[in-house]
Design an enzyme around this catalytic site. Structure first.
Site, short mmCIF file in Angstrom:
data_model
loop_
_atom_site.label_atom_id
_atom_site.label_comp_id
_atom_site.label_asym_id
_atom_site.label_seq_id
_atom_site.Cartn_x
_atom_site.Cartn_y
_atom_site.Cartn_z
CG LEU A 125 -2.35 -1.10 -0.32
CD1 LEU A 125 -4.04 -1.01 0.05
CD2 LEU A 125 -3.02 0.08 -1.73
CB CYS A 126 3.77 0.96 1.15
SG CYS A 126 3.56 0.04 2.82
CG HIS A 127 2.17 6.74 0.78
ND1 HIS A 127 1.68 6.09 1.65
CD2 HIS A 127 1.38 7.42 -0.59
CE1 HIS A 127 -0.24 6.79 1.49
NE2 HIS A 127 0.17 7.53 0.15
CG MET A 129 3.92 -0.23 6.60
SD MET A 129 2.90 -2.04 7.07
CE MET A 129 3.19 -3.17 6.53
CD GLU A 130 8.43 2.47 4.00
OE1 GLU A 130 7.91 2.68 3.46
OE2 GLU A 130 7.61 2.58 6.00
CG ASP A 149 19.79 -17.50 0.68
OD1 ASP A 149 18.93 -18.58 0.15
OD2 ASP A 149 20.15 -16.54 0.80
#
Length: 162
Positions: free
Chosen positions: A74-76, A112-113, A127
């Protein structure tokens, strides 16, 4: 406070930001991955076979910020004007610390970014080091600060290591 990603019927939705003001928005997030002593020393010395862990994690974090809308449903999609990442060793925590600062001028924030950048960077450390130790622990990861938009300036005084 209402959850904006749900409509009146409880269905998920992407928030309509078309009526929001265009402002400069900045978010800073930070996180840690705790490693064992051998990994810590090898990262510090630059002797891991896969290369410079901190440099690769920094690039991965930048790439992660740019891919946020593809990962979080739901992120733009945003045009980012800045992604700055610091990857460093934290001797007191025997950890790698990653900090991401993300900036845009737009109608929605970049929290969010910034958080995605940190997580992708930390996963990259995992990793690159997992052949030596699979017991590394990621966390905490959190928003340190954000500015811009209707909600204004926020500083997380509860967890930030600053």
């Amino acid at each position: 406070m209402e959850l904006t990603h749900f409509d009146e019927a409880g269905n998920a939705r992407m928030v309509d930001v078309s009526d929001k003001a265009v402002t400069t928005r900045v978010a800073v997030a930070e996180g840690f991955i705790t490693v064992n002593e051998e990994i810590y020393k090898r990262i510090e010395a630059g002797t891991l076979k896969k290369g410079d862990v901190l440099a690769v994690a920094q690039l991965a974090a930048i790439m992660g910020a740019k891919q946020t809308a593809n990962l979080i449903p739901l992120c733009h999609p945003l045009s980012l004007s800045k992604v700055a990442v610091i990857c460093e060793l934290d001797v007191a925590k025997q950890a790698v610390r990653i900090e991401a600062t993300v900036k845009t001028t737009g109608q929605t924030g970049v929290e969010m970014e910034a958080l995605t950048a940190v997580q992708v960077g930390l996963l990259t450390v995992y990793d690159m080091c997992k052949a030596i130790d699979k017991t590394m622990v990621i966390g905490p990861v959190y928003l340190v600060e954000k500015s811009g938009g209707k909600s204004g300036h926020f500083v997380n005084d509860t967890l930030a290591s600053r």
